[in-house]
Design an enzyme around this catalytic site. Structure first.
Site, PDB file in Angstrom:
ATOM      1  N   LYS A  54       0.848  -1.203   0.000  1.00 36.51           N
ATOM      2  CA  LYS A  54       0.000   0.000   0.000  1.00 36.51           C
ATOM      3  C   LYS A  54       0.880   1.248   0.000  1.00 36.51           C
ATOM      4  CE  LYS A  54      -3.788  -2.422   2.242  1.00 36.51           C
ATOM      5  NZ  LYS A  54      -4.542  -2.785   3.438  1.00 36.51           N
ATOM      6  N   GLN A  98      -4.631  -1.371   9.540  1.00 41.52           N
ATOM      7  CA  GLN A  98      -4.561  -2.727   8.995  1.00 41.52           C
ATOM      8  C   GLN A  98      -5.144  -3.731   9.999  1.00 41.52           C
ATOM      9  OE1 GLN A  98      -3.618  -3.396   5.855  1.00 41.52           O
ATOM     10  NE2 GLN A  98      -3.990  -5.577   6.086  1.00 41.52           N
ATOM     11  N   ASP A 121     -11.232   2.799   3.772  1.00 42.62           N
ATOM     12  CA  ASP A 121     -11.516   1.358   3.768  1.00 42.62           C
ATOM     13  C   ASP A 121     -13.021   1.105   3.609  1.00 42.62           C
ATOM     14  OD1 ASP A 121      -9.621  -0.689   3.937  1.00 42.62           O
ATOM     15  OD2 ASP A 121      -9.157  -0.250   6.033  1.00 42.62           O
TER      16      ASP A 121
HETATM   17  N1  GUN Z   1      -6.958  -6.824   6.364  1.00 42.01           N
HETATM   18  C1  GUN Z   1      -7.310  -7.626   5.328  1.00 42.01           C
HETATM   19  N2  GUN Z   1      -7.937  -6.921   4.372  1.00 42.01           N
HETATM   20  C2  GUN Z   1      -7.985  -5.645   4.805  1.00 42.01           C
HETATM   21  C3  GUN Z   1      -8.499  -4.440   4.237  1.00 42.01           C
HETATM   22  O1  GUN Z   1      -9.076  -4.401   3.136  1.00 42.01           O
HETATM   23  N3  GUN Z   1      -8.347  -3.322   5.002  1.00 42.01           N
HETATM   24  C4  GUN Z   1      -7.739  -3.344   6.234  1.00 42.01           C
HETATM   25  N4  GUN Z   1      -7.667  -2.189   6.893  1.00 42.01           N
HETATM   26  N5  GUN Z   1      -7.257  -4.442   6.769  1.00 42.01           N
HETATM   27  C5  GUN Z   1      -7.371  -5.575   6.048  1.00 42.01           C
END
Ligand code: GUN
Length: 304
Positions: A54, A98, A121
């Site tokens: 990311k 995350q 998100d």
């Molecule tokens: N953990 C697994 N997928 C995601 C996601 O799309 N966003 C976040 N913040 N954590 C994750």
């Protein structure tokens, strides 16, 4: 006929190149760039690799990226204060924490503390509510479902009136994608069934699907006989089934397997996503799009 392979990697490049161009235009006109904070708690290897990707992607687009790594034993209170700090930072337009978080932290409390206008998100209840209302109410569609819908559109698969079967009912994928595809919209308008661990006859539902979306997290769950000939199959499963040495880098990497038996399924499906290189790259791409859009909402050049 062999299935068309829907390559997330290629679609990602098309979308990222549009985002990169827009970032430059906005920077030239307003002197601002999208700002994204990624908060990583602890050192879960899968989370670390997602966050690193990311960060690299955001940097490659000319975003301001703040990668904030915190120790596993950070208190819930301190994490909430950190979120408050970024909520109040005008150079930050997107905040991502995350998941999963360590057990001593209440995930709900943390997600609900993020300013809904920075919730790129799309996990905050306000944004989930907006998603359910659909149309112009939608501000930040959650990234994986948004990526899935984009792949279906770009593969030229018609959703209007299609039978869609979603395997899995998670908050991150199953529930939102089901909701998005039933909206009154030319890129939706589907008849949607959601099946899950308590469904009586999974196979019979899957066999009806014109579009089969599998997000169960069970490697190889969907066998080829469950697929209707010519169907579009979207495999969201990213299951780590082992490790190998990468031929490219010589480093140890995870062996990934989807929820669908790809090699057999591609002989039956009309279109199918591979694992890796399918849905995975789309999630980060849509996160970048949401972050750019967050700045555009802020500037009043986009409305929701
Ligand atoms: N953990 C697994 N997928 C995601 C996601 O799309 N966003 C976040 N913040 N954590 C994750």
């Amino acid at each position: 006929m062999a299935a068309k392979i829907i390559k997330g990697i290629d679609i990602r490049e098309e979308i990222l190149s549009d985002i990169r161009k827009e970032v430059q235009e906005i920077k030239a006109e307003y002197g601002l760039v999208p700002g994204l904070t990624t908060i990583l708690v602890g050192d879960n290897p899968a989370s670390l690799s997602y966050v690193t990707l990311k960060v690299e992607t955001a940097n490659s687009l000319g975003f301001k990226e703040v990668q904030d790594s915190q120790p596993t034993d950070i208190s819930e209170e301190d994490l909430l204060s950190l979120i408050a700090k970024y909520n109040n930072d005008p150079t930050i337009h997107g905040i991502l924490v995350q998941l999963p978080l360590p057990e001593h932290i209440d995930e709900k409390k943390v997600l609900y503390a993020i300013d809904p206008d920075k919730d790129v998100d799309g996990f905050h209840p306000i944004n989930i509510g907006r998603l359910m209302l659909g149309g112009s109410e939608v501000k930040f569609p959650p990234c994986t479902p948004a990526g899935i819908q984009e792949m279906i559109i770009r593969a030229g698969v018609n959703t209007d009136g299609a039978e869609v079967v979603v395997v899995g009912r998670s908050n991150i994928v199953g529930k939102p994608i089901a909701n998005m595809l039933l909206q009154k919209d030319p890129h939706a308008n589907a008849t949607v069934t959601v099946v899950h661990t308590h469904t009586k006859d999974l196979a019979s539902h899957c066999r009806r699907a014109d579009i089969l979306i599998v997000a169960a997290g069970v490697p190889g769950l969907v066998s080829p006989e469950w697929i209707k000939p010519g169907a579009c199959v979207i495999d969201v499963g990213v299951n780590r089934v082992g490790e190998k040495i990468s031929e490219k880098t010589g480093k140890k990497v995870a062996v990934l397997r989807g929820d669908v038996d790809f090699e057999e399924a591609r002989k039956i499906a009309g279109a199918i996503t591979p694992v890796p290189g399918g849905v995975g790259p789309m999630t980060i791409t849509m996160l970048m799009k949401n972050t750019l859009n967050s700045l555009k909402y802020r500037l009043g050049i986009m409305q929701a």
